[in-house]
Design a protein around this motif. Structure first.
Motif, mmCIF file in Angstrom:
data_model
loop_
_atom_site.group_PDB
_atom_site.id
_atom_site.type_symbol
_atom_site.label_atom_id
_atom_site.label_comp_id
_atom_site.label_asym_id
_atom_site.label_seq_id
_atom_site.Cartn_x
_atom_site.Cartn_y
_atom_site.Cartn_z
ATOM 1 N N SER A 74 45.542 45.337 46.536
ATOM 2 C CA SER A 74 45.397 46.237 45.382
ATOM 3 C C SER A 74 46.794 46.704 44.999
ATOM 4 O O SER A 74 47.723 46.604 45.807
ATOM 5 C CB SER A 74 44.537 47.458 45.747
ATOM 6 N N VAL A 75 46.893 47.224 43.782
ATOM 7 C CA VAL A 75 48.168 47.860 43.424
ATOM 8 C C VAL A 75 48.127 49.336 43.805
ATOM 9 O O VAL A 75 49.108 49.894 44.282
ATOM 10 C CB VAL A 75 48.532 47.626 41.931
ATOM 11 N N GLY A 76 46.968 49.974 43.630
ATOM 12 C CA GLY A 76 46.818 51.385 43.986
ATOM 13 C C GLY A 76 46.790 51.536 45.507
ATOM 14 O O GLY A 76 46.232 50.689 46.209
ATOM 15 N N LEU A 99 47.992 41.455 38.855
ATOM 16 C CA LEU A 99 46.724 41.869 38.235
ATOM 17 C C LEU A 99 46.901 42.547 36.881
ATOM 18 O O LEU A 99 45.933 42.866 36.193
ATOM 19 C CB LEU A 99 45.941 42.802 39.184
ATOM 20 N N ARG A 237 42.219 55.993 38.320
ATOM 21 C CA ARG A 237 41.412 56.351 39.479
ATOM 22 C C ARG A 237 40.475 57.478 39.067
ATOM 23 O O ARG A 237 40.858 58.371 38.291
ATOM 24 C CB ARG A 237 42.294 56.832 40.633
ATOM 25 N N HIS A 285 34.170 49.348 38.651
ATOM 26 C CA HIS A 285 35.563 49.158 39.111
ATOM 27 C C HIS A 285 35.930 47.663 39.115
ATOM 28 O O HIS A 285 36.258 47.096 40.162
ATOM 29 C CB HIS A 285 35.751 49.776 40.518
#
Ligand SMILES: NC(=O)C1=CN([C@@H]2O[C@H](COP(=O)(O)OP(=O)(O)OC[C@H]3O[C@@H](n4cnc5c(N)ncnc54)[C@H](OP(=O)(O)O)[C@@H]3O)[C@@H](O)[C@H]2O)C=CC1
Ligand SMILES: O=CC(=O)O
Length: 324
Positions: A74-76, A99, A237, A285
């Protein structure tokens, strides 16, 4: 001897094989305390951790005294206790860039489907309600040439600005901590304070990471500042937005509609009022969820872990400054 790692997400066969040429891999279903206890020795010996969407906190790190690198698909990375990782000089690797374009596509899908009521009217067609030429109760609102407000002009914000400005002729307002020359030069985007973006935009798209500063950044007061005709999109988020305030704003007609890919609680509880509001498009999501991009993210995360455990943290490392 190959270093040992814990894998807590299923990988395509070729990527698992690549991982296994470098490491002894213990695959687990999740990082819950009972799973950790069940595989206590593997966790105690692991130098690497690879997976996504699970909490990595100090309690887990205590069970992993040998850990040198974590790699998230993920990037987060708000689910990681970065301070605890830093204190132990453990590298945190993530998957930016691969992404970006796909997530920007998802946000445009939310913009278009909320404005043109794509989901709502398609359901009416399936329900057999299209029995004569449609009237205004089926109409949506225009997207092209409306003002796009982007809160968070990072990698994804920039890709969204490109789509909105070049594809739909939309003027761009944005809020970020600093000015972004590329967005301003390529898309004539205007850097504004948050209040101005909220007041002047027809579409307010939030693409922020979740941090102490951004938690509930958008709440009752912020919805009150938006146009009554505004469409609100959150693809950053869930907890960046006070969801109770969002529901109230939608119910009271303070804003026109919302397109949401992220929520305070995921999966979204079945009794969430958001699910019964006709002016809400709720997605599970899926920002980066295409076959191609999810493969590329997993490949990136595998390479990141190989790099990090070989001391290479020049790329895709959140905390290179603390890593030895
Ligand atoms: N829905 C989904 O499936 C997905 C969601 N995401 C979410 O999107 C987020 C953004 O990704 P990405 O664009 O790659 O990240 P970037 O780090 O490139 O961009 C983040 C942007 O947020 C801004 N920002 C951060 N904190 C604040 C603040 N307190 N006030 C104002 N602006 C702030 C940054 O400002 P500045 O430029 O001034 O530093 C930057 O412009 C991820 O962290 C993740 O949470 C990502 C992928 C998929
Ligand atoms: O939400 C997804 C991510 O990559 O972050």
């Amino acid at each position: 001897m190959k270093p040992s790692i814990i894998l807590y997400k299923a990988l395509p066969d070729d990527l698992l094989a690549r991982l296994e040429t470098h490491f002894t891999v213990t695959q687990v279903a999740n990082l819950k305390p009972e799973t950790v206890q069940q595989h206590a020795e593997a966790f105690a010996n692991a130098q690497g951790l690879l997976g996504s969407s699970q909490t990595v906190d100090s309690a887990l790190l205590e069970k992993m005294p040998q850990l040198r690198a974590t790699s998230t698909i993920s990037v987060g990375y708000d689910n990681f206790d970065v301070d605890a990782l830093n204190a132990r000089k453990i590298a945190l690797m993530h998957t930016p860039t691969v992404l970006t374009e796909t997530v920007a596509d998802t946000i445009m899908a939310l913009v278009l489907s909320s404005a043109r009521r794509v989901v709502d009217v398609a359901e009416r067609v399936k329900a057999g309600e299209w029995t004569k030429s449609i009237g205004p109760d089926w109409f949506g609102i225009d997207v092209h040439h409306k003002t796009m407000g982007i809160v968070g002009m990072g990698r994804i914000g920039l890709a969204l600005a490109q789509r909105a400005h070049c594809g739909f002729g939309m003027p761009i307002l944005y809020h970020a901590r600093r000015q972004h020359a590329e967005a301003e030069e390529r898309f004539q985007a205007r850097h504004c304070d948050l209040e101005t973006v909220l007041q002047e935009s027809d579409f307010v798209c939030v693409v922020l990471p979740l941090t102490e500063e951004t938690q509930h950044l958008i709440g009752k007061a912020q919805f009150a500042m938006m146009k009554k005709s505004a469409i609100f999109i959150n693809a950053g988020r869930g907890p960046v937005v006070d969801e109770a305030a969002l529901i109230e704003a939608l119910q009271n007609g303070e804003i026109h509609a919302a397109g949401l890919d992220v929520f305070e609680q995921e999966p979204l509880p079945a009794d969430s009022p958001l699910l019964s509001l006709p002016n809400v498009v709720a997605l599970p999501h899926i920002g980066s969820a295409t076959h191609e991009t999810r493969y590329n993210m997993a490949a990136c995360a595998v390479d990141n872990l190989i790099d990090a455990l070989n001391g290479k943290v020049e790329q895709n490392c959140v905390n290179p400054q603390v890593v030895r």
